[in-house]
Design a protein around this motif. Structure first.
Motif, short mmCIF file in Angstrom:
data_model
loop_
_atom_site.label_atom_id
_atom_site.label_comp_id
_atom_site.label_asym_id
_atom_site.label_seq_id
_atom_site.Cartn_x
_atom_site.Cartn_y
_atom_site.Cartn_z
N GLY A 170 -5.87 -4.27 4.12
CA GLY A 170 -4.59 -4.19 4.81
C GLY A 170 -3.40 -3.95 3.91
N ALA A 171 -3.64 -3.83 2.61
CA ALA A 171 -2.53 -3.65 1.67
C ALA A 171 -1.83 -2.31 1.88
CB ALA A 171 -3.03 -3.76 0.24
N GLY A 172 -2.61 -1.32 2.34
CA GLY A 172 -2.05 0.01 2.55
C GLY A 172 -2.73 1.08 1.71
N LYS A 173 -3.95 0.81 1.25
CA LYS A 173 -4.66 1.77 0.40
C LYS A 173 -4.86 3.11 1.08
CE LYS A 173 -8.25 -0.92 0.05
NZ LYS A 173 -7.67 -2.13 0.67
N THR A 174 -5.47 3.07 2.25
CA THR A 174 -5.83 4.32 2.92
C THR A 174 -4.57 5.10 3.31
OG1 THR A 174 -7.81 3.20 3.70
CG2 THR A 174 -7.29 5.31 4.72
N THR A 175 -3.58 4.39 3.79
CA THR A 175 -2.32 5.04 4.15
C THR A 175 -1.68 5.69 2.92
OG1 THR A 175 -2.01 3.17 5.65
CG2 THR A 175 -0.14 4.63 5.36
N VAL A 177 -6.16 4.01 -12.33
CA VAL A 177 -6.68 2.95 -11.47
C VAL A 177 -5.47 2.25 -10.86
CG1 VAL A 177 -8.12 0.89 -11.32
CG2 VAL A 177 -8.65 2.65 -13.02
N LEU A 178 -5.28 2.50 -9.58
CA LEU A 178 -4.08 1.98 -8.91
C LEU A 178 -4.42 0.75 -8.07
CD1 LEU A 178 -2.24 5.16 -7.56
CD2 LEU A 178 -2.33 4.24 -9.87
N LEU A 179 -3.52 -0.19 -8.09
CA LEU A 179 -3.62 -1.32 -7.18
C LEU A 179 -2.52 -1.19 -6.14
CD1 LEU A 179 -4.83 -4.11 -6.40
CD2 LEU A 179 -3.05 -5.14 -7.84
N VAL A 180 -2.91 -1.24 -4.88
CA VAL A 180 -1.93 -1.20 -3.79
C VAL A 180 -1.67 -2.64 -3.35
CG1 VAL A 180 -1.43 -0.35 -1.47
CG2 VAL A 180 -2.73 1.08 -3.07
N ILE A 181 -0.40 -2.98 -3.31
CA ILE A 181 -0.02 -4.35 -2.95
C ILE A 181 0.92 -4.32 -1.75
CG2 ILE A 181 1.12 -6.47 -3.75
CD1 ILE A 181 0.69 -5.47 -6.58
N ASP A 182 0.67 -5.19 -0.81
CA ASP A 182 1.58 -5.39 0.32
C ASP A 182 2.79 -6.18 -0.20
OD1 ASP A 182 2.93 -6.48 2.52
OD2 ASP A 182 1.10 -6.73 3.70
N GLY A 183 3.96 -5.58 -0.08
CA GLY A 183 5.18 -6.21 -0.60
C GLY A 183 5.52 -7.54 0.04
N ASN A 184 4.84 -7.86 1.13
CA ASN A 184 5.12 -9.13 1.81
C ASN A 184 4.21 -10.26 1.35
OD1 ASN A 184 7.09 -8.17 3.97
ND2 ASN A 184 5.38 -6.75 4.13
N THR A 185 3.39 -9.99 0.36
CA THR A 185 2.39 -10.96 -0.06
C THR A 185 2.99 -12.12 -0.84
OG1 THR A 185 1.21 -8.94 -0.58
CG2 THR A 185 -0.02 -10.96 -0.79
N GLY A 186 4.23 -11.99 -1.27
CA GLY A 186 4.85 -13.08 -2.01
C GLY A 186 4.23 -13.27 -3.38
N ILE A 223 3.53 -0.45 -4.35
CA ILE A 223 3.95 -1.61 -3.55
C ILE A 223 4.43 -1.10 -2.20
CG2 ILE A 223 5.41 -3.65 -3.46
CD1 ILE A 223 5.19 -3.74 -6.48
N THR A 224 3.71 -1.50 -1.16
CA THR A 224 4.00 -0.99 0.18
C THR A 224 4.80 -2.00 1.01
OG1 THR A 224 2.00 -1.95 1.11
CG2 THR A 224 1.81 0.28 0.20
N VAL A 273 4.92 0.53 -11.95
CA VAL A 273 4.96 0.72 -10.49
C VAL A 273 5.22 2.20 -10.24
CG1 VAL A 273 6.15 0.11 -8.36
CG2 VAL A 273 5.81 -1.62 -10.13
N TYR A 274 4.20 2.91 -9.83
CA TYR A 274 4.37 4.35 -9.60
C TYR A 274 5.18 4.63 -8.35
CZ TYR A 274 0.85 5.68 -13.12
OH TYR A 274 0.15 5.89 -14.27
N PHE A 275 4.82 3.94 -7.27
CA PHE A 275 5.47 4.24 -5.99
C PHE A 275 5.76 2.96 -5.23
CE2 PHE A 275 2.52 7.73 -6.95
CZ PHE A 275 3.42 8.78 -7.01
N ILE A 276 6.81 3.05 -4.39
CA ILE A 276 7.02 1.99 -3.43
C ILE A 276 7.11 2.61 -2.03
CG2 ILE A 276 8.09 0.39 -5.06
CD1 ILE A 276 10.79 1.08 -4.02
N GLY A 277 6.65 1.86 -1.05
CA GLY A 277 6.60 2.38 0.32
C GLY A 277 7.50 1.59 1.24
N VAL A 278 8.21 2.30 2.08
CA VAL A 278 9.08 1.61 3.05
C VAL A 278 8.77 2.02 4.48
CG1 VAL A 278 10.97 1.35 1.39
CG2 VAL A 278 10.93 3.35 2.88
N GLY A 279 7.55 2.45 4.74
CA GLY A 279 7.22 2.83 6.10
C GLY A 279 5.96 3.66 6.14
N GLU A 280 5.64 4.13 7.34
CA GLU A 280 4.35 4.78 7.51
C GLU A 280 4.41 6.31 7.43
OE1 GLU A 280 1.84 2.54 10.26
OE2 GLU A 280 3.62 1.39 10.74
N GLN A 281 5.61 6.86 7.36
CA GLN A 281 5.73 8.31 7.24
C GLN A 281 5.47 8.76 5.81
OE1 GLN A 281 6.21 10.07 10.09
NE2 GLN A 281 6.06 8.00 10.94
N ILE A 282 5.08 10.01 5.68
CA ILE A 282 4.73 10.51 4.35
C ILE A 282 5.89 10.39 3.36
CG2 ILE A 282 4.92 12.84 5.37
CD1 ILE A 282 3.44 13.88 2.98
#
Ligand SMILES: Nc1nc2c(ncn2[C@@H]2O[C@H](COP(=O)(O)OP(=O)(O)O)[C@@H](O)[C@H]2O)c(=O)[nH]1
Ligand SMILES: [Mg+2]
Length: 376
Positions: A186-191, A297-306, A327-328, A350-359
């Motif tokens: 659920g971190a957002g890997k596939t997205t 080797v990237l780790l995707v992290i949900d930014g709400n994980t605290g 960080i999504t 931190v390569y990228f940060i995500g703020v939503g589901e759009q590309i």
């Protein structure tokens, strides 16, 4: 100003296909040719012999051909909306940090409140104490007398702390470039993989995906449908060993001269097997498919994980030697301070940060922008 990737100019000899050391997968693709794989199909450039310095994405392009701007480049209004979503996501932290400076006297109470606010924002003890110490020193040295000045000093310190995390992802250094993407469920890997694949295609990079999260048929199917729609080959195996799927994807990329291989992985296993052991195995097998792989080797992290995000970075980094983070979900209830914790304790870029589901919601991390959103 808003480059998505940085492309490494080609200077090495063509990558030679590694000898096949099959981990006995039921290969779903033709074997890699034994002849050297030809130079990638990315436009050749007047290769300087030194690798391109990896600088902040906001720095002006050194040479046209090394810098890639996203196509379509985010229009100013798009960028504005992206920043406003980041701001909205971090609003809670931002307001708690900002209000404590309003009309405040510079005294122990102010520092105590700041300490509490930073801890609440998930900055963690180490980064919080570091920032407070540095701030007190700065206030003394620069003889600051106004709370606004202290806030500005904190902004500078936070930017300095986060800037080392800022690093663009370099394309075109390897053919194929092999990326493994890990993270809890659920971190957002596939997205993220989907968004990255599209961005890469816009840069004329061909992409193959390995459906390494093989345990859920639905997930596999979803990825296959997505791949079909987006012209991306998806390598999957029913009941397959994820390491074998990863191996096949690299073999396929070598045979078809695909530029980028992205390997999706599981975030949880349905068996007694240890997830980290499984992931380590995938990493090892990638090295057999191609000497230099995995390149990222990237780790995707949900930014709400605290604070748990930091524990995740440590655990995955220890097991997999991470090269970068994504960080999504910084558009949600994320507090943002965890970036400070990561910077202080385990500074993986931190390569990228995500703020939503759009590309276009996935953008390169920029320390200055981030701090502006956090402390305005
Ligand atoms: N709001 C928001 N949702 C996101 C973001 N990235 C991913 N998601 C959502 O998070 C959920 C889990 O994502 P998924 O890619 O399936 O996670 P995975 O299990 O790591 O592969 C999906 O509903 C995504 O749409 C983001 O940046 N912001
Ligand atoms: Mg997934």
């Amino acid at each position: 100003m808003f480059s998505f990737f940085r492309r490494k100019p080609k200077e090495e000899a063509p990558v030679v296909a590694a000898p096949e050391v099959a981990p006995a997968p039921a290969s779903s693709v033709p074997p890699a040719p034994s002849a050297p794989v030809s130079v990638p199909s990315v436009p050749a450039n007047t290769a300087p012999s030194a690798p391109v310095a990896v600088t902040a994405p906001s720095a002006p392009a050194v040479a046209e051909e090394t810098e890639i701007t996203p196509a379509p480049a985010p229009a100013p209004e798009q960028k504005k909306s992206w920043l406003s979503r980041l701001k909205a996501g971090l609003a809670k932290t931002s307001s708690s940090l900002t209000t404590l400076f309003v009309g405040a006297r510079i005294d122990d109470d102010l520092y105590d409140e700041l300490e509490a606010a930073l801890l609440t924002a998930d900055a963690g003890v180490e980064a919080t104490l570091f920032l407070l110490d540095a701030l007190k020193k700065k206030v003394k040295e620069e003889k600051l007398t106004e709370a606004e000045q202290v806030k500005a000093a904190l902004k500078t310190l936070l930017t300095d702390l986060l800037t080392p995390l800022q690093k663009p992802l370099v394309l075109g250094k390897h053919q194929p470039m092999v990326m493994m993407i890990a993270g809890v469920n659920g971190a957002g890997k596939t997205t993220t993989i989907g968004k990255l694949a599209k961005h890469m295609q816009m840069h004329n990079q061909s992409v193959v995906l390995a459906a390494g999260d093989t345990f859920r048929a639905a997930a596999r199917e979803q990825l296959a449908i997505w791949g079909e729609r987006n012209g991306v080959t998806v390598i999957a195996q029913e009941s397959g060993d994820p390491a074998a799927v990863a191996f096949d994807a690299v073999a396929s990329a070598k045979a078809r001269q695909t530029n980028v291989v992205m390997i999706d992985t599981a975030g949880r296993l349905p068996t007694q097997l240890h997830l980290m052991e499984e992931l380590k195995k995938i990493r090892r097998v990638l090295g057999k498919a191609m000497d230099t792989a995995p390149h990222e080797v990237l780790l995707v992290i949900d930014g709400n994980t605290g604070q748990n995000a930091l524990a995740q970075v440590k655990a995955f980094d220890d097991a997999l030697q991470l090269t970068g983070l994504v960080i999504t979900k910084l558009d949600g209830t994320a507090k943002g301070g965890v970036l400070a914790a990561i910077a202080k304790t385990r500074p993986v870029p931190v390569y990228f940060i995500g703020v939503g589901e759009q590309i276009e919601d996935l953008q390169p991390f920029n320390a200055q922008e981030f701090v502006d959103a956090l402390l305005n």
